[in-house]
Design a protein around this motif. Sequence first.
Motif, PDB file in Angstrom:
ATOM      1  N   GLY A 185       0.902  -1.209  -0.144  1.00 47.63           N
ATOM      2  CA  GLY A 185      -0.100  -0.432  -0.209  1.00 47.63           C
ATOM      3  C   GLY A 185       0.563   0.872   0.106  1.00 47.63           C
ATOM      4  O   GLY A 185       0.001   2.299   0.273  1.00 47.63           O
ATOM      5  N   TYR A 186       2.214   1.529  -0.208  1.00 49.11           N
ATOM      6  CA  TYR A 186       3.252   2.127  -0.199  1.00 49.11           C
ATOM      7  C   TYR A 186       2.423   2.925  -1.346  1.00 49.11           C
ATOM      8  O   TYR A 186       2.057   3.270  -2.648  1.00 49.11           O
ATOM      9  CB  TYR A 186       4.612   2.028  -0.574  1.00 49.11           C
ATOM     10  CG  TYR A 186       5.668   3.711  -0.834  1.00 49.11           C
ATOM     11  CD1 TYR A 186       5.706   3.394   0.256  1.00 49.11           C
ATOM     12  CD2 TYR A 186       5.910   3.090  -1.459  1.00 49.11           C
ATOM     13  CE1 TYR A 186       7.345   4.280   0.897  1.00 49.11           C
ATOM     14  CE2 TYR A 186       6.986   4.768  -1.825  1.00 49.11           C
ATOM     15  CZ  TYR A 186       7.304   5.384  -0.183  1.00 49.11           C
ATOM     16  OH  TYR A 186       8.133   6.243  -0.744  1.00 49.11           O
ATOM     17  N   ASP A 187       2.339   4.212  -1.301  1.00 47.54           N
ATOM     18  CA  ASP A 187       1.825   5.202  -1.934  1.00 47.54           C
ATOM     19  C   ASP A 187       3.182   6.389  -3.384  1.00 47.54           C
ATOM     20  O   ASP A 187       3.680   7.089  -2.061  1.00 47.54           O
ATOM     21  CB  ASP A 187       0.974   6.472  -1.617  1.00 47.54           C
ATOM     22  CG  ASP A 187       0.068   7.502  -2.178  1.00 47.54           C
ATOM     23  OD1 ASP A 187       0.289   8.118  -3.091  1.00 47.54           O
ATOM     24  OD2 ASP A 187      -0.459   8.788  -1.748  1.00 47.54           O
ATOM     25  N   PHE A 188       3.407   5.807  -3.991  1.00 45.74           N
ATOM     26  CA  PHE A 188       4.155   6.145  -4.438  1.00 45.74           C
ATOM     27  C   PHE A 188       3.960   7.689  -5.182  1.00 45.74           C
ATOM     28  O   PHE A 188       5.085   8.666  -5.735  1.00 45.74           O
ATOM     29  CB  PHE A 188       4.071   5.001  -5.853  1.00 45.74           C
ATOM     30  CG  PHE A 188       4.820   4.000  -5.298  1.00 45.74           C
ATOM     31  CD1 PHE A 188       6.286   4.132  -5.985  1.00 45.74           C
ATOM     32  CD2 PHE A 188       4.157   2.863  -5.265  1.00 45.74           C
ATOM     33  CE1 PHE A 188       7.394   2.953  -5.507  1.00 45.74           C
ATOM     34  CE2 PHE A 188       4.847   2.248  -5.360  1.00 45.74           C
ATOM     35  CZ  PHE A 188       6.071   1.863  -5.008  1.00 45.74           C
ATOM     36  N   THR A 189       2.455   8.072  -5.089  1.00 46.32           N
ATOM     37  CA  THR A 189       2.565  10.048  -5.309  1.00 46.32           C
ATOM     38  C   THR A 189       2.762  10.705  -5.180  1.00 46.32           C
ATOM     39  O   THR A 189       3.496  12.137  -5.025  1.00 46.32           O
ATOM     40  CB  THR A 189       0.565   9.352  -5.555  1.00 46.32           C
ATOM     41  OG1 THR A 189       0.246   9.675  -4.581  1.00 46.32           O
ATOM     42  CG2 THR A 189      -0.238   8.717  -7.017  1.00 46.32           C
ATOM     43  N   VAL A 190       3.517  10.055  -3.474  1.00 47.98           N
ATOM     44  CA  VAL A 190       3.760  11.497  -3.082  1.00 47.98           C
ATOM     45  C   VAL A 190       5.620  11.723  -3.052  1.00 47.98           C
ATOM     46  O   VAL A 190       5.672  12.622  -2.806  1.00 47.98           O
ATOM     47  CB  VAL A 190       4.243  10.581  -1.169  1.00 47.98           C
ATOM     48  CG1 VAL A 190       4.587  11.065  -0.198  1.00 47.98           C
ATOM     49  CG2 VAL A 190       2.586  10.311  -0.982  1.00 47.98           C
ATOM     50  N   GLU A 191       5.951  10.780  -3.453  1.00 48.48           N
ATOM     51  CA  GLU A 191       6.795  10.779  -4.010  1.00 48.48           C
ATOM     52  C   GLU A 191       7.075  11.832  -5.596  1.00 48.48           C
ATOM     53  O   GLU A 191       8.449  12.465  -4.860  1.00 48.48           O
ATOM     54  CB  GLU A 191       7.810   9.962  -4.470  1.00 48.48           C
ATOM     55  CG  GLU A 191       8.290   8.452  -3.400  1.00 48.48           C
ATOM     56  CD  GLU A 191       9.247   7.546  -3.941  1.00 48.48           C
ATOM     57  OE1 GLU A 191       9.191   7.016  -5.043  1.00 48.48           O
ATOM     58  OE2 GLU A 191       8.918   6.290  -2.938  1.00 48.48           O
ATOM     59  N   GLN A 192       6.275  11.815  -5.899  1.00 48.59           N
ATOM     60  CA  GLN A 192       6.086  12.819  -7.029  1.00 48.59           C
ATOM     61  C   GLN A 192       6.081  13.788  -6.848  1.00 48.59           C
ATOM     62  O   GLN A 192       5.719  14.904  -7.297  1.00 48.59           O
ATOM     63  CB  GLN A 192       5.327  12.300  -8.171  1.00 48.59           C
ATOM     64  CG  GLN A 192       5.438  10.442  -8.583  1.00 48.59           C
ATOM     65  CD  GLN A 192       4.076  10.423  -9.554  1.00 48.59           C
ATOM     66  OE1 GLN A 192       3.184  10.567  -9.716  1.00 48.59           O
ATOM     67  NE2 GLN A 192       4.425   8.673  -9.368  1.00 48.59           N
ATOM     68  N   ALA A 193       5.603  14.641  -5.297  1.00 48.27           N
ATOM     69  CA  ALA A 193       5.463  15.897  -5.259  1.00 48.27           C
ATOM     70  C   ALA A 193       6.498  16.747  -5.242  1.00 48.27           C
ATOM     71  O   ALA A 193       7.487  15.870  -4.507  1.00 48.27           O
ATOM     72  CB  ALA A 193       4.399  16.388  -3.451  1.00 48.27           C
ATOM     73  N   LYS A 194       6.290  18.474  -5.295  1.00 49.34           N
ATOM     74  CA  LYS A 194       7.237  18.777  -5.343  1.00 49.34           C
ATOM     75  C   LYS A 194       7.801  18.742  -4.474  1.00 49.34           C
ATOM     76  O   LYS A 194       9.364  18.555  -4.224  1.00 49.34           O
ATOM     77  CB  LYS A 194       6.685  20.592  -5.817  1.00 49.34           C
ATOM     78  CG  LYS A 194       7.892  21.336  -6.035  1.00 49.34           C
ATOM     79  CD  LYS A 194       7.600  22.841  -5.913  1.00 49.34           C
ATOM     80  CE  LYS A 194       8.523  24.074  -6.198  1.00 49.34           C
ATOM     81  NZ  LYS A 194       8.225  25.369  -6.465  1.00 49.34           N
ATOM     82  N   ASN A 195       7.694  19.056  -2.958  1.00 44.64           N
ATOM     83  CA  ASN A 195       8.936  18.602  -1.858  1.00 44.64           C
ATOM     84  C   ASN A 195       8.265  16.954  -1.686  1.00 44.64           C
ATOM     85  O   ASN A 195       7.396  16.326  -1.632  1.00 44.64           O
ATOM     86  CB  ASN A 195       7.907  19.781  -0.698  1.00 44.64           C
ATOM     87  CG  ASN A 195       8.831  21.198  -1.245  1.00 44.64           C
ATOM     88  OD1 ASN A 195       9.612  21.499  -1.815  1.00 44.64           O
ATOM     89  ND2 ASN A 195       7.443  21.766  -0.754  1.00 44.64           N
TER      90      ASN A 195
END
Length: 229
Positions: A185-195
Motif C-alpha cells: 500500500g505504499y503511496d508512490f504519488t507522494v514521491e512525485q510531489a514537489k517537496n
Amino acid sequence: MSNDFFQLPFQFDKKQLLHDLNICVDLSWLMHFNSNDFTGEWKSIALRSISGESTDIYAHPNAVYQDTALLNQCDYFKAIVDSFECEKESIRLLSLAAGSCINTHVDQEGGYADGFHRIHVPIQTNSLVEFVVNGQNVPMKDGECWYADFSLPHSVTNKSNEARIHLVIDCKRNQWSDELFKQCGYDFTVEQAKNKYDNQTILKIIAELELMESPVTKELIEQLKSQLN
C-alpha cells in the motif's frame, strides 16, 4: 495507511531467530557509534560490513559491503537476508538494553524516496518497548518484518527488563522492492510531489532537530527550511 511505516508480508520463525541469536550473543558487540543519540546501552554486531568484519558496525551509503564470517554461521539469518531480492548494504544486530533509550533523531536519506529501505526484524521485544516514528508508535512483534522512513523523527524507549534485539537490514531500492511496497500500500504519488514533505512535517522535523546542537543538525535545518513554501 501511511508511507511513514508499515509491516511487510513476512513472518519469520521465532525459535530459529533465537537459535541464530544465541550464536552471536556472547561475541564482541560494540557500543553504537552515535553516542549522542542514546542513553543507556545500545550495542551492535555486524553480519554484513564494509570490511567484512563483525566488529565493523559503521553504515555508509553507497559503499561496497561484504558478508561477515558470522553471517555464514547463522543459516536462518542468511536465509532471511537472501529472501530480499535487492542489493544489501549494512546488516547488523542491534541491541537496546533494558531501561535504555534511543533519543529522537533523523537519519539523513533514510527513506524509500531516497532509494533506500531499512528493514527491521524483531528477534526479542515486548509491549514495553516503544518504537516511535513521526509521533506514532510502531507495534513491532517478534518474527515480524517492518519498514519505516527513518528520515523522519524517530526514537526507541525500552521500558522492559530485557534487551530489545532486532535484525536490521539496509537495502537498495529496485523493481522487486517497488512491487513489494506497492503490495503493502505504499503511496508512490507522494514521491512525485514537489517537496518530499508537506510544511507541517517539515516544521515537526525542524523542531526535533533544534533539540540537538551540532553542525550536522544545523545544516539539515537549513536544508529543510529551504523546502518550506
